[in-house]
Design an enzyme around this catalytic site. Structure first.
Site, PDB file in Angstrom:
ATOM      1  N   VAL A   4       0.760  -1.168   0.254  1.00 41.19           N
ATOM      2  CA  VAL A   4      -0.161  -0.156  -0.263  1.00 41.19           C
ATOM      3  C   VAL A   4       0.915   1.209  -0.103  1.00 41.19           C
ATOM      4  CG1 VAL A   4      -2.285  -0.920   1.327  1.00 41.19           C
ATOM      5  CG2 VAL A   4       0.030  -0.016   2.171  1.00 41.19           C
ATOM      6  N   GLY A   5       2.165   1.165   0.205  1.00 40.04           N
ATOM      7  CA  GLY A   5       3.527   2.373   0.100  1.00 40.04           C
ATOM      8  C   GLY A   5       3.364   2.396   1.073  1.00 40.04           C
ATOM      9  N   LEU A  35       7.364   4.447   0.899  1.00 39.42           N
ATOM     10  CA  LEU A  35       7.459   5.739   0.728  1.00 39.42           C
ATOM     11  C   LEU A  35       6.766   6.343   1.204  1.00 39.42           C
ATOM     12  CD1 LEU A  35       6.925   7.625  -2.081  1.00 39.42           C
ATOM     13  CD2 LEU A  35       5.273   6.747  -2.859  1.00 39.42           C
ATOM     14  N   LYS A  46      13.579  -0.013  10.106  1.00 33.91           N
ATOM     15  CA  LYS A  46      12.591  -1.172   9.617  1.00 33.91           C
ATOM     16  C   LYS A  46      13.191  -2.281  10.829  1.00 33.91           C
ATOM     17  CE  LYS A  46       9.859  -4.131   7.119  1.00 33.91           C
ATOM     18  NZ  LYS A  46       8.558  -3.244   5.905  1.00 33.91           N
ATOM     19  N   ASP A  48      13.823  -2.477   2.592  1.00 38.66           N
ATOM     20  CA  ASP A  48      13.392  -1.126   3.116  1.00 38.66           C
ATOM     21  C   ASP A  48      14.084  -0.148   3.379  1.00 38.66           C
ATOM     22  OD1 ASP A  48      11.262  -2.798   1.754  1.00 38.66           O
ATOM     23  OD2 ASP A  48       9.556  -2.905   3.745  1.00 38.66           O
ATOM     24  N   GLY A 107       6.662  -0.978   9.570  1.00 38.19           N
ATOM     25  CA  GLY A 107       5.970  -2.496   9.604  1.00 38.19           C
ATOM     26  C   GLY A 107       6.435  -2.986   8.929  1.00 38.19           C
ATOM     27  N   ALA A 108       5.534  -4.557   9.016  1.00 32.31           N
ATOM     28  CA  ALA A 108       5.048  -5.120   7.780  1.00 32.31           C
ATOM     29  C   ALA A 108       4.086  -5.703   7.600  1.00 32.31           C
ATOM     30  CB  ALA A 108       6.221  -6.565   8.062  1.00 32.31           C
ATOM     31  N   GLY A 109       3.457  -5.028   6.092  1.00 31.45           N
ATOM     32  CA  GLY A 109       2.487  -5.223   5.565  1.00 31.45           C
ATOM     33  C   GLY A 109       1.271  -4.546   6.773  1.00 31.45           C
TER      34      GLY A 109
END
Length: 214
Positions: free
Chosen positions: A15-16, A19, A34, A45, A107-109
């Site tokens: 979902v970005g 970015l 991260k 990332d 985060g992750a996901g």
């Protein structure tokens, strides 16, 4: 000095968040972290964020867990005969030495991605006592995913800063803001190529609103 953690989570995968993390890191000249990286065939990332920010103040901290398999973190950890421990992540955060008032944590996901057999991203957010930025991408189904995420944040009484949207589509943003009760931070326009100049430009746009809501 312990930096104020701003946790970037989303309504799902792709979902970005990275970015959004780069733009917020640039806007606040914040540190970036991260804690759990699962999969890095195309680079981590953290590496992407570092390549997209322009300021010289941000420090990119190393991951607590860097896992090879691009999968849910609990599965990726299992493949490497390890287990993600939230206390390890929290202790690493406490050990950071920085004068920066903010640290952006990606985060992750989505918010209910499992980190181990019992704990999820949302549990990590609570353990870090982090403020939350919700990232939503405009696609068919995003209203449902966004409002489910918001409902869980309210149930857990998380301190949500607001929504950061990607790829404007119809009037999804206003409806999600109105129904969730969380404010809009801004909307990142779609770009075929993401550059440092684009991140810097969007960061300048978002900075006043971010500081207002923080």
């Amino acid at each position: 000095m312990t930096s104020i953690p701003i946790f970037i989570t989303g309504t799902g995968t792709d979902v970005g968040k990275t970015l959004a993390s780069a733009i917020i890191t640039e806007a606040l000249e914040a540190d970036y972290w991260k804690p759990v990286q699962a999969g890095f065939d195309n680079g981590t990332d953290a590496f992407k964020v570092k390549s997209l920010i322009s300021n010289s103040k941000s420090v990119i901290h190393g991951e607590a867990y860097e896992l090879i398999l691009p999968a849910s973190p609990h599965i990726a950890a299992r493949e490497e005969d390890t287990k993600i421990n939230l206390d390890v992540i929290t202790n690493k955060f406490k050990e950071f030495k920085s004068d920066n008032p903010f640290i952006v944590i990606e985060g992750a996901g989505g918010i209910m991605v499992p980190l181990n057999e019992k704990e999820f991203i949302i549990d990590l957010i609570q353990q870090l006592h982090a403020k939350v930025v919700l990232v939503s991408r405009n696609y068919l189904g995003s209203i449902n995913h966004s409002l489910l995420t918001a409902a869980l944040c309210k149930q857990r009484q998380l301190p949500v800063v607001g929504w950061l949207f990607n790829d404007h589509y119809m009037n999804y943003e206003k409806e999600i803001v109105d129904w969730s009760g969380y404010p809009e931070i801004g909307c990142i326009p779609f770009m075929e190529e993401i550059t440092r100049a684009f991140v810097r430009e969007e960061a300048l746009k978002l900075k006043p609103r971010l500081l207002e809501l923080l």
